[in-house]
Design a protein around this motif. Structure first.
Motif, mmCIF file in Angstrom:
data_model
loop_
_atom_site.group_PDB
_atom_site.id
_atom_site.type_symbol
_atom_site.label_atom_id
_atom_site.label_comp_id
_atom_site.label_asym_id
_atom_site.label_seq_id
_atom_site.Cartn_x
_atom_site.Cartn_y
_atom_site.Cartn_z
ATOM 1 N N ARG A 221 0.831 -1.203 0.000
ATOM 2 C CA ARG A 221 0.000 0.000 0.000
ATOM 3 C C ARG A 221 0.870 1.260 0.000
ATOM 4 O O ARG A 221 0.537 2.263 -0.638
ATOM 5 N N GLU A 224 2.297 1.651 -3.617
ATOM 6 C CA GLU A 224 1.275 2.105 -4.574
ATOM 7 C C GLU A 224 0.994 3.590 -4.403
ATOM 8 O O GLU A 224 0.663 4.284 -5.367
ATOM 9 N N ALA A 225 1.166 4.106 -3.188
ATOM 10 C CA ALA A 225 0.922 5.525 -2.922
ATOM 11 C C ALA A 225 2.135 6.391 -3.218
ATOM 12 O O ALA A 225 2.053 7.615 -3.105
ATOM 13 N N HIS A 473 -2.536 13.943 6.780
ATOM 14 C CA HIS A 473 -2.348 14.879 5.675
ATOM 15 C C HIS A 473 -1.471 16.059 6.103
ATOM 16 O O HIS A 473 -0.506 16.415 5.410
ATOM 17 N N ASN A 501 -7.669 3.437 5.484
ATOM 18 C CA ASN A 501 -7.306 3.532 4.063
ATOM 19 C C ASN A 501 -6.935 4.967 3.683
ATOM 20 O O ASN A 501 -7.505 5.573 2.768
ATOM 21 N N TYR A 503 -3.894 6.052 2.602
ATOM 22 C CA TYR A 503 -2.685 6.149 1.793
ATOM 23 C C TYR A 503 -2.816 7.150 0.644
ATOM 24 O O TYR A 503 -1.814 7.649 0.129
ATOM 25 N N HIS A 504 -4.028 7.452 0.249
ATOM 26 C CA HIS A 504 -4.221 8.382 -0.863
ATOM 27 C C HIS A 504 -3.672 9.766 -0.553
ATOM 28 O O HIS A 504 -3.425 10.558 -1.475
ATOM 29 N N HIS A 505 -3.448 10.078 0.721
ATOM 30 C CA HIS A 505 -2.919 11.397 1.070
ATOM 31 C C HIS A 505 -1.465 11.579 0.628
ATOM 32 O O HIS A 505 -1.009 12.724 0.485
ATOM 33 N N TYR A 506 -0.751 10.489 0.421
ATOM 34 C CA TYR A 506 0.638 10.626 -0.005
ATOM 35 C C TYR A 506 0.756 11.002 -1.481
ATOM 36 O O TYR A 506 1.716 11.677 -1.883
ATOM 37 N N LYS A 507 -0.172 10.564 -2.296
ATOM 38 C CA LYS A 507 -0.041 10.738 -3.742
ATOM 39 C C LYS A 507 0.048 12.199 -4.172
ATOM 40 O O LYS A 507 0.885 12.545 -5.012
ATOM 41 N N GLU A 594 -6.913 17.131 -2.769
ATOM 42 C CA GLU A 594 -7.464 16.262 -3.810
ATOM 43 C C GLU A 594 -6.420 15.808 -4.829
ATOM 44 O O GLU A 594 -6.661 14.868 -5.588
#
Length: 635
Positions: A221, A224-225, A473, A501, A503-507, A594
């Motif tokens: 995970r 992927e991020a 974040h 969940n 991990y999207h904050h790293y992208k 975002e």
């Protein structure tokens, strides 16, 4: 919808380090003379920065293969340009693995163990190697062997950036930003001081995940991020190197660490290795539980009852015999895992300030001695980190400390938000020492230093709640733009980041920072002036490149959104004022929550204050003001 559960399972008492090797437990074997029987490189050709493993069979008299005073092997390697490198060798045992009833990881020895040397060549061309066996009776050398090193695309080891000593880069010159969170241990529940033999089972959508599968899930995970860094404790409950007796190493834990190091290499994630974190040797010194981590080990191998020489933590820091025992462990760690480019740095201790029986001066002297020893035996020159928690000027200015760390936790009722805490402290410390600075641990904590973000992990009074990931974040963005060399390394991965969940904050951070030459130019951190008190801006600038910044809505914090249940009001018509030289610039705005580009414009500036209009936002946005030309080219 994903369901995520964590529950405890207790292993049998004493299983923390019950297996060393079959050889270690046998009576001492006698040989007429020390002898290297065979040397077998597993490859004839390896890529640059890739592993060459050499199996060594030897005959020698020793009681334990983990005491280099009794027996030691070293590999001497000569490169195509005549450069010589010496890599220590080590003894290891192999295991097979299975998961019993989905609840327990079972490792079974499959051999008696043997000696190995692991080496990573750093230059393309023809190499030769030779093995030396050293015992109290003298040294024996093997015949030389040859191998080739071919070109590869691997970026190499992590270094201090040549052009910007406050940032990192790899051997190929590419910038390296530590982006990620801690993976310190397999998750623990309440732990009996006399035994570490407890572990967690994670259940996701009805599937139980235990042991190495936990790390595989977390690392997948993270990769992927876009994460590039983590921190692992090499003396944790199930991953520990040292066992329960002096100079006896836990081969189960080491075998698992082999797999974790390889997982990280395959996913391009660097590991900050923590060697030790224990605070007390015995309960007679007092107990400081501190959240989920046990700080007392009655089976600590430095304790005099377990073959060591220490009766207190102070003894470990001052007794020469204890120093020698710790250096033996450092040698083993370098020998077994130093080959890997996934090792970002060595850190000898975690929260060394909590070892209260030793004085700061004793801890500083000990750290300097251990770091200098690491530097002397590590042929690849991995980075040497300051022990976190050691906020002492004399520690941070040691020549043997190559980068420094802050620990930034905040309780639910703290007067400052974590954004302000990170920004203020990093702005203060980032340029004082001329070294990279990293937030090594961070997060929200409850009154007992437990996880305030999670909804029910330890009966926290401040739960539910941060399922949006506000704390994570802000920990990603604020420290970096205040001058840190990477993101804040969040602590609560298994109780917060993974189950929610997040991990999207790293992208967005990875996306936004990717095209800036952080290692080539020294971007100085500063605070731009904002037109309204509802926002705070922090930025980094360099006259040859421009300015990169982050604008944060002060209401987008844990206290306002999570604790008080309020929604940040929209910010309109705000401005940020910068002092920039004359030139032609490209201004771009980015939604850092975002991960979306908002606008891109070109502008010409005559020099001096420049007022930028901030797009309407409710959480935070980021900007780049990039210098395209100075305007002098056409003159």
């Amino acid at each position: 919808m994903m369901t995520y559960k964590i529950y405890a399972n207790r292993a049998k008492s004493g299983s923390y380090c019950s297996v060393f090797t079959a050889l270690v437990l046998l009576p001492c074997m006698c040989f007429a003379a020390d002898r290297i029987v065979s040397v077998k490189p597993r490859q004839e050709s390896v890529g640059r920065f890739e592993l060459l493993e050499v199996d060594v069979e030897l005959e020698a008299d020793y009681r334990t293969p983990f005491d280099p005073r009794q027996v030691a092997i070293d590999g001497q390697f000569t490169g195509p340009d005549g450069e010589k490198m010496t890599a220590p060798g080590f003894f290891a045992q192999d295991f097979s693995r299975k998961v019993w009833k989905g609840r327990r990881e079972v490792l079974t020895p499959i051999n008696r163990g043997g000696w190995k040397v692991r080496f990573t060549p750093t230059a393309v061309g023809d190499w030769c190697g030779q093995i030396t066996l050293t015992t109290p009776r003298g040294a024996v050398r093997s015949k030389e062997f040859a191998f080739k090193c071919t070109a590869s695309k691997h970026p190499g080891f992590v270094r201090i950036a040549k052009d910007n000593p406050r940032m990192f880069e790899c051997d190929d010159g590419s910038a390296y930003l530590p982006i990620g969170h801690n993976l310190f241990i397999e998750r623990l529940t309440k732990v009996d001081p006399s035994s570490w033999a407890q572990f967690h089972v994670i259940e996701v959508d009805g599937k139980k995940i235990v042991g190495l599968d936990q790390y595989r899930r977390w690392l997948d995970r993270m990769a992927e991020a876009g994460c590039t860094a983590t921190c692992v404790n090499f003396n944790g409950p199930t991953l520990g190197v040292e066992g329960s007796w002096a100079y006896r190493y836990n081969q189960r834990g080491c075998w698992k660490l082999d797999r974790i190091v390889q997982m990280c290499r395959e996913r391009s994630i660097g590991i900050k290795v923590v060697v030790e974190h224990i605070r007390y040797i015995s309960t007679a010194e007092g107990i400081d539980w501190g959240g989920s981590m046990p700080k007392v080990r009655s089976d600590f191998p430095y304790y005099y009852n377990n073959g060591g020489t220490c009766r207190s933590m102070q003894d470990l820091f001052v007794l020469p015999a204890a120093h020698e025992q710790f250096q033996a462990q450092l040698r083993y760690i370098v020998a077994r895992w130093g080959y890997s480019t996934s090792i970002m740095a060595w850190q000898t201790w975690a929260e060394v300030n909590c070892c209260r029986k030793a004085s700061p001066a004793e801890k500083i002297a000990w750290t300097d001695k251990m770091n200098r020893y690491l530097r002397s035996i590590d042929p690849w020159g991995h980075l040497l980190a300051v022990p976190n928690g050691s906020h002492w000027d004399k520690m941070w200015t040691l020549d043997s400390v190559e980068f420094v760390q802050l620990t930034g936790y905040a309780r639910h009722n703290a007067p400052l938000s974590l954004v302000d805490l990170w920004a203020n402290r990093v702005l203060e410390f980032s340029r004082r020492y001329g070294k990279p600075l990293l937030i090594g641990e961070t997060g929200m904590v409850d009154r007992a230093w437990g996880c305030s973000e999670h909804q029910d992990a330890y009966r926290y009074p401040d739960a539910p709640k941060d399922k949006q990931g506000i704390i994570l974040h802000n920990a990603i963005w604020a420290p970096f733009f205040a001058g840190s060399c990477g993101t804040g390394m969040h602590w609560w991965w298994a109780y917060y980041i993974d189950p929610f969940n997040l991990y999207h904050h790293y992208k967005p951070f990875v996306q936004f920072t990717a095209d800036v030459p952080w290692n080539r130019l020294d971007f100085a951190a500063f605070e731009p002036k904002c037109s309204t008190d509802t926002v705070r801006a922090i930025a980094r600038k360099h006259t040859k490149w421009g300015i990169v910044g982050w604008v944060h809505h002060k209401q987008n914090t844990w206290k306002h959104v999570v604790a008080k249940g309020k929604t940040p009001t929209a910010v309109s018509a705000a401005t940020v004022t910068l002092d920039v030289p004359a030139g032609n610039y490209e201004l771009s705005w980015f939604d850092s929550w975002e991960g979306k580009d908002l606008s891109r414009t070109e502008l010409k500036h005559t020099g001096g204050p420049l007022e930028l209009s901030v797009p309407d936002f409710s959480r935070d946005v980021a900007f780049k003001l990039r210098l395209v030309s100075t305007g002098k080219e056409s003159q």
